[in-house]
Design a protein around this motif. Structure first.
Motif, PDB file in Angstrom:
ATOM      1  N   ARG A  79       9.780  16.704 -17.393  1.00 55.08           N
ATOM      2  CA  ARG A  79      11.010  16.982 -18.374  1.00 55.08           C
ATOM      3  C   ARG A  79      10.934  18.299 -18.739  1.00 55.08           C
ATOM      4  NH1 ARG A  79      11.572  11.475 -19.876  1.00 55.08           N
ATOM      5  NH2 ARG A  79      11.834  10.257 -17.826  1.00 55.08           N
ATOM      6  N   SER A  80      11.965  18.847 -19.282  1.00 55.86           N
ATOM      7  CA  SER A  80      12.388  20.129 -19.640  1.00 55.86           C
ATOM      8  C   SER A  80      11.524  20.330 -21.157  1.00 55.86           C
ATOM      9  CB  SER A  80      13.339  20.821 -19.703  1.00 55.86           C
ATOM     10  OG  SER A  80      14.372  19.852 -20.592  1.00 55.86           O
ATOM     11  N   ASN A  81      11.860  19.357 -21.946  1.00 56.70           N
ATOM     12  CA  ASN A  81      11.068  19.494 -23.264  1.00 56.70           C
ATOM     13  C   ASN A  81      10.017  18.673 -23.159  1.00 56.70           C
ATOM     14  OD1 ASN A  81      11.386  19.953 -26.308  1.00 56.70           O
ATOM     15  ND2 ASN A  81      11.701  17.769 -26.412  1.00 56.70           N
ATOM     16  N   ASP A  82       8.923  19.145 -24.204  1.00 55.44           N
ATOM     17  CA  ASP A  82       7.870  18.323 -24.262  1.00 55.44           C
ATOM     18  C   ASP A  82       7.996  17.139 -25.277  1.00 55.44           C
ATOM     19  OD1 ASP A  82       6.452  19.704 -22.110  1.00 55.44           O
ATOM     20  OD2 ASP A  82       6.112  21.204 -23.606  1.00 55.44           O
ATOM     21  N   ALA A 113      14.041   5.475 -24.733  1.00 52.78           N
ATOM     22  CA  ALA A 113      12.846   6.022 -24.401  1.00 52.78           C
ATOM     23  C   ALA A 113      11.910   5.232 -23.487  1.00 52.78           C
ATOM     24  CB  ALA A 113      11.899   6.536 -25.556  1.00 52.78           C
ATOM     25  N   ARG A 114      11.786   3.894 -23.821  1.00 51.79           N
ATOM     26  CA  ARG A 114      11.206   3.082 -23.125  1.00 51.79           C
ATOM     27  C   ARG A 114      11.540   2.997 -21.619  1.00 51.79           C
ATOM     28  NH1 ARG A 114       7.813  -0.887 -25.882  1.00 51.79           N
ATOM     29  NH2 ARG A 114       8.562  -2.635 -24.442  1.00 51.79           N
ATOM     30  N   GLN A 115      13.062   2.827 -21.397  1.00 50.32           N
ATOM     31  CA  GLN A 115      13.698   2.954 -19.923  1.00 50.32           C
ATOM     32  C   GLN A 115      13.399   4.072 -19.206  1.00 50.32           C
ATOM     33  OE1 GLN A 115      17.912   2.715 -20.960  1.00 50.32           O
ATOM     34  NE2 GLN A 115      17.830   0.537 -21.648  1.00 50.32           N
ATOM     35  N   HIS A 116      13.318   5.272 -20.064  1.00 48.14           N
ATOM     36  CA  HIS A 116      12.781   6.288 -19.294  1.00 48.14           C
ATOM     37  C   HIS A 116      11.529   7.074 -19.546  1.00 48.14           C
ATOM     38  CE1 HIS A 116      17.320   6.388 -19.369  1.00 48.14           C
ATOM     39  NE2 HIS A 116      17.363   7.084 -18.468  1.00 48.14           N
ATOM     40  N   GLN A 117      10.644   5.934 -19.815  1.00 48.79           N
ATOM     41  CA  GLN A 117       9.123   6.133 -19.707  1.00 48.79           C
ATOM     42  C   GLN A 117       8.774   7.410 -20.535  1.00 48.79           C
ATOM     43  OE1 GLN A 117       9.482   5.509 -15.442  1.00 48.79           O
ATOM     44  NE2 GLN A 117       7.675   4.330 -15.449  1.00 48.79           N
ATOM     45  N   LEU A 118       9.328   7.702 -21.626  1.00 44.47           N
ATOM     46  CA  LEU A 118       8.611   8.479 -22.487  1.00 44.47           C
ATOM     47  C   LEU A 118       7.453   7.799 -23.188  1.00 44.47           C
ATOM     48  CD1 LEU A 118      11.840   9.284 -22.536  1.00 44.47           C
ATOM     49  CD2 LEU A 118      11.127  10.618 -24.694  1.00 44.47           C
ATOM     50  N   LEU A 170      16.867  13.095 -25.445  1.00 42.66           N
ATOM     51  CA  LEU A 170      15.792  12.350 -25.390  1.00 42.66           C
ATOM     52  C   LEU A 170      15.390  12.162 -23.895  1.00 42.66           C
ATOM     53  CD1 LEU A 170      14.203  10.093 -26.886  1.00 42.66           C
ATOM     54  CD2 LEU A 170      16.270   8.754 -26.481  1.00 42.66           C
ATOM     55  N   LYS A 171      16.344  12.323 -23.019  1.00 43.08           N
ATOM     56  CA  LYS A 171      16.145  11.989 -21.628  1.00 43.08           C
ATOM     57  C   LYS A 171      15.287  13.142 -21.046  1.00 43.08           C
ATOM     58  CE  LYS A 171      19.684   8.559 -20.684  1.00 43.08           C
ATOM     59  NZ  LYS A 171      21.113   8.317 -20.072  1.00 43.08           N
ATOM     60  N   GLU A 172      15.614  14.210 -22.033  1.00 41.24           N
ATOM     61  CA  GLU A 172      14.930  15.609 -21.108  1.00 41.24           C
ATOM     62  C   GLU A 172      13.492  15.750 -21.766  1.00 41.24           C
ATOM     63  OE1 GLU A 172      17.646  18.440 -21.892  1.00 41.24           O
ATOM     64  OE2 GLU A 172      19.016  17.936 -20.450  1.00 41.24           O
ATOM     65  N   SER A 173      12.957  14.749 -22.479  1.00 38.16           N
ATOM     66  CA  SER A 173      11.753  14.914 -23.351  1.00 38.16           C
ATOM     67  C   SER A 173      10.619  14.012 -22.483  1.00 38.16           C
ATOM     68  CB  SER A 173      11.930  14.543 -24.690  1.00 38.16           C
ATOM     69  OG  SER A 173      12.585  15.705 -25.342  1.00 38.16           O
ATOM     70  N   LYS A 174       9.504  14.457 -22.914  1.00 37.44           N
ATOM     71  CA  LYS A 174       7.974  13.682 -22.339  1.00 37.44           C
ATOM     72  C   LYS A 174       7.696  12.442 -23.433  1.00 37.44           C
ATOM     73  CE  LYS A 174       6.790  17.500 -19.640  1.00 37.44           C
ATOM     74  NZ  LYS A 174       6.160  19.031 -19.806  1.00 37.44           N
ATOM     75  N   VAL A 175       7.799  13.193 -24.725  1.00 36.66           N
ATOM     76  CA  VAL A 175       7.184  12.339 -25.785  1.00 36.66           C
ATOM     77  C   VAL A 175       8.243  12.342 -26.816  1.00 36.66           C
ATOM     78  CG1 VAL A 175       5.358  12.301 -27.640  1.00 36.66           C
ATOM     79  CG2 VAL A 175       4.616  13.399 -25.307  1.00 36.66           C
ATOM     80  N   LEU A 176       8.110  10.903 -27.564  1.00 36.48           N
ATOM     81  CA  LEU A 176       8.961  10.736 -28.679  1.00 36.48           C
ATOM     82  C   LEU A 176       8.302  10.391 -29.841  1.00 36.48           C
ATOM     83  CD1 LEU A 176      11.924   9.908 -30.234  1.00 36.48           C
ATOM     84  CD2 LEU A 176      11.611   7.606 -29.205  1.00 36.48           C
ATOM     85  N   HIS A 177       8.644  11.170 -30.827  1.00 34.00           N
ATOM     86  CA  HIS A 177       7.517  10.747 -32.293  1.00 34.00           C
ATOM     87  C   HIS A 177       8.556  10.350 -33.336  1.00 34.00           C
ATOM     88  CE1 HIS A 177       4.260  10.963 -35.063  1.00 34.00           C
ATOM     89  NE2 HIS A 177       5.353  11.517 -35.859  1.00 34.00           N
ATOM     90  N   PHE A 178       8.016   9.361 -34.086  1.00 36.50           N
ATOM     91  CA  PHE A 178       8.788   9.156 -35.253  1.00 36.50           C
ATOM     92  C   PHE A 178       7.763   8.365 -36.510  1.00 36.50           C
ATOM     93  CE2 PHE A 178       9.291   4.577 -34.743  1.00 36.50           C
ATOM     94  CZ  PHE A 178       9.103   4.327 -33.381  1.00 36.50           C
ATOM     95  N   SER A 179       8.543   8.593 -37.657  1.00 36.88           N
ATOM     96  CA  SER A 179       7.497   7.604 -38.666  1.00 36.88           C
ATOM     97  C   SER A 179       8.431   6.868 -39.327  1.00 36.88           C
ATOM     98  CB  SER A 179       6.995   8.777 -39.452  1.00 36.88           C
ATOM     99  OG  SER A 179       8.003   9.212 -40.335  1.00 36.88           O
ATOM    100  N   CYS A 180       7.745   6.204 -40.385  1.00 38.22           N
ATOM    101  CA  CYS A 180       8.663   5.247 -41.242  1.00 38.22           C
ATOM    102  C   CYS A 180      10.017   5.638 -41.816  1.00 38.22           C
ATOM    103  CB  CYS A 180       7.786   4.420 -42.020  1.00 38.22           C
ATOM    104  SG  CYS A 180       6.625   3.301 -41.389  1.00 38.22           S
ATOM    105  N   TRP A 181       9.981   6.853 -42.256  1.00 40.33           N
ATOM    106  CA  TRP A 181      11.356   7.541 -42.862  1.00 40.33           C
ATOM    107  C   TRP A 181      12.716   7.146 -42.312  1.00 40.33           C
ATOM    108  CZ3 TRP A 181      12.744  10.853 -47.047  1.00 40.33           C
ATOM    109  CH2 TRP A 181      11.768  11.155 -47.883  1.00 40.33           C
TER     110      TRP A 181
END
Lengths: 318, 318
Positions: free
Chosen positions: A13-16, A162-167, A133-144
């Motif tokens: 993907r173009s974004n990490d 993200a799960r559908q697109h295997q991040l 999202l679909k252009e990224s490799k990793v999704l990160h989030f916290s509780c906020w």
């Protein structure tokens, strides 16, 4: 199963890394004083998702932040900072609410925050956000963003996409009751998110808030029982315990000098993601995460001027 | 009809003035600077109802504040200040929300605020509040508590009770769209409150926000047409126009030196109420209100160390 000696496969993907959540002002009391008797406060750029993204960029990968601010001076200040750091702004949303703010007194004991949440939890799911999202490799989030709607539903939808697109999905289960609306079972909710993600990094305090006090090994098991795939349980000066569900590894702290602990956890995430993206095997990526965190501890400030990851690797492992 | 040469009859009650509304922290930028690029802020006690009550007490009458704060350090700071000023605290409510906060940049032009409203608009109607109301001679409120529920319903109920028990009711129609929830017709709502009160003190800006731009005399007529009994239209350095519906009087400004305009309007209210309570005729009470305001203008700060009303009277009218 995430194997320690293997490279975690990521999509091309173009974004990490895409980080999602709070972008806010930290107003920190200048004096170490009786709570809130101090009269002077200083303004800082704040919010873990942005800090992770800024660090990641300095370490040598691409990152993007998905957050919401208000149409006000604080929002402009935050966006200016992101722009100065060279981060793209297309997933920043402007909402009809004040830019979120946290007021913190300095204290030799635990800091006492007052949360003024405005725009941050109004984050909505948009076409732009889905595209990024679909252009990224990793999704990160916290509780906020999970603590309030509509941001909660936005993150839930992002997890699904993200799960559908295997991040690769990383989650910081930094649950705190002060963030959650009163009367709502935040602990139960956070537990319901854990099976949907790949990597979680609880501290001992996070574990205790979710499960009550217990030994580190027992806490690890509780996260694994919930369905966590990789659990990184940080133990402060005692390093960390990591389990992939089959094998538990001990990582000693790499810290040699501690000037400021602010942002140490976000630095781990940045280093870990940078290493994963750069193709290091999981075992090494964990070590590099701890090295970046140790490097941060030697410098004052939540966000510091990191060199590229390879330089930190040479400094700690050659 | 309120006659200029007559004393406004007040009930025989143990408390003189009960003010209702926002109690909050003002966080003011230290530097005159580009909006929000400044990094340092100072904390001040804030909220017009408390300022009026504190002033009134110094001028020599009793006063009580009805407001809500959060269970946090800012709330404790505000309550400590009220206590230091010798105000009773039984109508202060503690709510499960952050103590309200307004962040303001200093600027040579108009200040730009960001509103962080928390506890203040959660003010609820309680038995204690009703008791205090029935023990007071004057009820005062501004647009803040009217802008959101449940505080709005609380004030509506207070107005009804105050009318049943023949309190004098003063209202500051300081409508500002930034305070109102977006999409709601705040102008229409504020207009609906005006017929229910006895005394209003709009500034020219307030009048323009409610009716659009027009001449001072035309603005006075619009307030009177809505059913206002006594309208005090303040004109800055040009003094004020006052109408009781039959006769319009001109009051020149008594200001001789202007050091700081903050709190000048609240000072008028304090002086006016103190004079009414002390039994001065309406005409003289208006003059004394403007004298207290002029006295304030000579001193820096929103709340200053007023002498008793009689001393200010000697200073300006002997």
């Amino acid at each position: 199963m995430l194997e320690y000696n293997s490279i975690i496969p990521l999509q091309d993907r173009s974004n990490d890394v895409l980080t999602v959540g709070e972008l806010l002002i930290d107003l920190i009391a200048d004096e170490y004083d009786d709570p809130f008797q101090g009269n002077r406060f200083s303004k800082f750029f704040g919010g873990s998702p942005s800090n992770i993204a800024i660090n990641a960029k300095k370490l040598g990968i691409n990152a993007q932040v998905c957050s919401a601010v208000g149409h006000d001076g604080f929002g402009r200040f935050l966006i200016d900072q992101l722009q100065k750091e060279g981060l793209p702004l297309q997933t920043i949303q402007y909402k009809d609410a004040a830019t979120s703010l946290v007021v913190v007194t300095r204290s030799t004991a635990t800091p006492i925050p007052i949360f003024y949440r405005g725009a941050d939890f109004h984050l909505s799911y948009s076409a732009q956000l889905e595209t990024s999202l679909k252009e990224s490799k990793v999704l990160h989030f916290s509780c906020w963003p999970l603590s309030r709607n509509p941001a909660r539903e936005t993150v839930e939808q992002m997890i699904e996409t993200a799960r559908q697109h295997q991040l690769l999905i990383g989650f910081d289960p930094n649950y705190h009751p002060m963030l959650w609306p009163s009367g709502e079972d935040g602990v139960q909710y956070v537990k319901s998110i854990i099976p949907k993600v790949d990597v979680i990094k609880p501290s001992e305090d996070d574990a205790e808030r979710l499960f009550g006090a217990d030994s580190p090994h027992n806490q690890l098991d509780k996260f694994l029982d919930l369905g966590a795939k990789l659990v990184i349980l940080t133990l402060g000066k005692d390093g960390a315990l990591v389990s992939n569900g089959r094998e538990t590894l001990t990582f000693p702290s790499l810290a040699t000098e501690i000037i400021d602990t602010t942002g140490a956890g976000d630095s781990f995430w940045s280093g870990f993601y940078a290493a994963i993206v750069k193709g290091y095997p999981l075992n090494k990526a964990l070590q590099l995460g701890f090295a970046v965190s140790a490097y941060k501890l030697k410098h004052a400030g939540a966000v510091i001027d990191f060199p590229v990851l390879e330089q930190i690797e040479r400094q700690y492992f050659s």
